[in-house]
Design an enzyme around this catalytic site. Structure first.
Site, PDB file in Angstrom:
ATOM      1  N   ASN A 292       0.879  -0.887   0.485  1.00  0.00           N
ATOM      2  CA  ASN A 292       0.002  -0.083  -0.008  1.00  0.00           C
ATOM      3  C   ASN A 292       0.663   1.519   0.407  1.00  0.00           C
ATOM      4  OD1 ASN A 292      -2.141  -1.412   0.476  1.00  0.00           O
ATOM      5  ND2 ASN A 292      -2.583  -1.397   2.631  1.00  0.00           N
TER       6      ASN A 292
ATOM      7  N   ASP B  99       0.842   4.818   1.675  1.00  0.00           N
ATOM      8  CA  ASP B  99      -0.220   5.299   2.660  1.00  0.00           C
ATOM      9  C   ASP B  99      -0.109   6.624   3.014  1.00  0.00           C
ATOM     10  OD1 ASP B  99       0.215   2.357   3.880  1.00  0.00           O
ATOM     11  OD2 ASP B  99       1.755   2.695   5.701  1.00  0.00           O
TER      12      ASP B  99
ATOM     13  N   ALA C  99       4.177  -5.526   2.176  1.00  0.00           N
ATOM     14  CA  ALA C  99       5.261  -5.407   2.506  1.00  0.00           C
ATOM     15  C   ALA C  99       6.157  -4.635   3.427  1.00  0.00           C
ATOM     16  CB  ALA C  99       5.024  -3.816   1.862  1.00  0.00           C
ATOM     17  N   ASN C 100       5.122  -4.078   4.084  1.00  0.00           N
ATOM     18  CA  ASN C 100       5.836  -4.053   5.457  1.00  0.00           C
ATOM     19  C   ASN C 100       7.038  -5.272   6.342  1.00  0.00           C
ATOM     20  OD1 ASN C 100       5.028  -1.395   5.750  1.00  0.00           O
ATOM     21  ND2 ASN C 100       3.346  -1.335   7.330  1.00  0.00           N
TER      22      ASN C 100
ATOM     23  N   GLY D 204       2.587  -5.803  26.221  1.00  0.00           N
ATOM     24  CA  GLY D 204       3.681  -7.050  26.023  1.00  0.00           C
ATOM     25  C   GLY D 204       3.353  -8.466  25.321  1.00  0.00           C
TER      26      GLY D 204
ATOM     27  N   ALA E 293       2.725   0.048  11.765  1.00  0.00           N
ATOM     28  CA  ALA E 293       3.961  -1.037  11.234  1.00  0.00           C
ATOM     29  C   ALA E 293       4.596  -2.452  13.452  1.00  0.00           C
ATOM     30  CB  ALA E 293       4.818  -0.592  10.380  1.00  0.00           C
ATOM     31  N   ALA E 294       4.450  -1.247  14.092  1.00  0.00           N
ATOM     32  CA  ALA E 294       5.401  -1.747  14.988  1.00  0.00           C
ATOM     33  C   ALA E 294       4.780  -3.539  14.731  1.00  0.00           C
ATOM     34  CB  ALA E 294       4.473  -1.641  15.908  1.00  0.00           C
ATOM     35  N   GLY E 295       3.413  -3.939  14.704  1.00  0.00           N
ATOM     36  CA  GLY E 295       2.890  -4.998  14.499  1.00  0.00           C
ATOM     37  C   GLY E 295       3.980  -5.894  13.303  1.00  0.00           C
ATOM     38  N   ASP E 296       3.447  -5.354  12.079  1.00  0.00           N
ATOM     39  CA  ASP E 296       5.144  -6.085  11.252  1.00  0.00           C
ATOM     40  C   ASP E 296       6.012  -5.964  11.345  1.00  0.00           C
ATOM     41  OD1 ASP E 296       2.106  -6.044   9.670  1.00  0.00           O
ATOM     42  OD2 ASP E 296       2.739  -3.757   8.768  1.00  0.00           O
TER      43      ASP E 296
ATOM     44  N   GLY F 192       5.999   6.779  10.107  1.00  0.00           N
ATOM     45  CA  GLY F 192       5.764   6.569   9.289  1.00  0.00           C
ATOM     46  C   GLY F 192       5.630   4.710   9.651  1.00  0.00           C
TER      47      GLY F 192
HETATM   48  O1  RIB Z   1       0.332  -2.281   9.998  1.00  0.00           O
HETATM   49  C1  RIB Z   1       0.171  -1.573   9.798  1.00  0.00           C
HETATM   50  C2  RIB Z   1      -0.063  -1.296   7.480  1.00  0.00           C
HETATM   51  O2  RIB Z   1      -2.010  -1.526   7.774  1.00  0.00           O
HETATM   52  C3  RIB Z   1      -0.115   0.265   7.090  1.00  0.00           C
HETATM   53  O3  RIB Z   1       1.282   0.347   6.708  1.00  0.00           O
HETATM   54  C4  RIB Z   1      -1.112   0.555   5.783  1.00  0.00           C
HETATM   55  O4  RIB Z   1      -1.014   0.130   5.487  1.00  0.00           O
HETATM   56  C5  RIB Z   1      -1.358  -0.861   6.083  1.00  0.00           C
HETATM   57  O5  RIB Z   1      -1.798  -1.665   5.616  1.00  0.00           O
END
Ligand code: RIB
Length: 312
Positions: A11, A13, A42-43, A226, A250-253, A288
């Site tokens: 995506n 953003d 992608a992340n 946690g 994107a912390a989860g990614d 970001g």
């Molecule tokens: O997990 C974060 C992502 O969720 C963002 O980068 C956004 O594109 C959404 O897909």
């Protein structure tokens, strides 16, 4: 280097920063706007590549300026992009993101080309799977295709790590036994199991249910508290690293990228969860999605400083 494949969304953003998140019908004055590369797939690919895995992504972009920008960003991050199809019939995926001063966010995605990912793309994935150690999946592409990708990975004996995000309540039951590791946050876990998941005890109950459905390992991300983890044999909790969060997008990614790299390098589950937690914490300290994802050097320095596992 271990080989990691991500099959998922890409995506652009569109990010707005506001003092607080708006309520329905409200117009708010924002104070910053920027565009950045994102998309859960992608992340996770960029996270894995920066942390040292040989990383491939399979997915779709539109034939537009955003698509070209996203493709060159992935290449610059060291992700192999031959698995990306440029699909002239759709726009590149877009995420409209609002971030408040506490770093909390809400996100609206318009799938575009991500929504057109199909069996044809699973065929490109199948070519890449031999020799891979992990396949990372999420739910920003159609779920039947996620199922097909998991079935294909299973045939090749490749570990499947599913981030069930964004949250969905009905996933095909036959997907669960194909998942080696599932990594929901509390909202996603609640949707999957059908009862509220808030905190460790509820995460434990949710994990029991997901293990019963056939998942190998359940990792529930509890945000700044946690991570709760359950396998068939043990449960444990890893507290979050305390950081000054500016943006949790994107912390989860980052978590999934760190987890995957550590596991594919042969590190034990506990250590891999610490790697994920550290990658997620570092990502939350920057604005970001992809610009915030840490590289190996940053992660190793952070783990050393915070007394996490060393990387030797
Ligand atoms: O997990 C974060 C992502 O969720 C963002 O980068 C956004 O594109 C959404 O897909």
């Amino acid at each position: 280097m271990t080989k990691v494949i991500v099959f998922g969304s890409i995506n652009i953003d569109l990010v707005t920063k506001t003092p607080r998140l708006p309520v329905a019908g409200e117009t708010l004055q924002g104070y910053e706007f920027f565009t950045t590369a994102g998309g859960k797939g992608a992340n996770q690919a960029v996270a894995a590549a920066r942390l040292g895995a040989l990383t491939y992504i399979v997915g779709r972009l539109g034939d537009d300026d955003f698509g070209r920008q996203l493709l060159s960003g992935l290449k610059a991050a060291g992700v192999y992009t031959d698995g990306i199809l440029v699909d002239a019939a759709a726009n590149s995926g877009v995420a409209m993101i609002t971030v408040d001063e506490a770093g909390e966010n809400n996100i609206i995605i318009v799938a575009g080309a991500n929504g057109r990912v199909s069996q044809q793309d699973v065929e490109r994935l199948a070519v890449l799977l031999p020799g891979a150690s992990a396949l990372l999946l999420q739910f920003e592409i159609p779920i039947p295709v996620v199922l097909s990708a998991a079935q294909t990975a299973h045939k090749f004996g490749v570990m499947v790590i599913l981030d069930p995000a964004p949250a969905v309540s009905d996933i095909p039951p036959e997907l669960y036994p194909l998942i080696d590791i599932i990594t929901p946050n509390e909202i996603e876990a609640s949707q999957l199991v059908g009862f509220p998941v808030d905190g460790q005890e509820a995460a434990h109950q949710a994990s029991i249910e997901l293990l019963k459905r056939g998942v190998g390992t359940v990792i529930v991300k509890l945000g700044d508290r946690g991570v709760f983890c359950a396998t068939g044999r043990e449960t444990f909790f890893i507290p979050a690293f305390s950081v000054q969060a500016v943006d949790t997008v994107a912390a989860g990614d980052a978590f999934n990228g760190g987890l995957a790299v550590a596991l594919t390098e042969g590190r034990p589950l506990r250590e891999a969860v610490v790697w994920g937690a550290a990658a997620g914490a570092l990502a939350a300290t920057k604005s970001g999605a992809q610009p915030a994802l840490p590289d190996r050097e940053a992660l190793e320095a952070f783990l050393k400083e915070r007394g996490g596992y060393t990387t030797g």
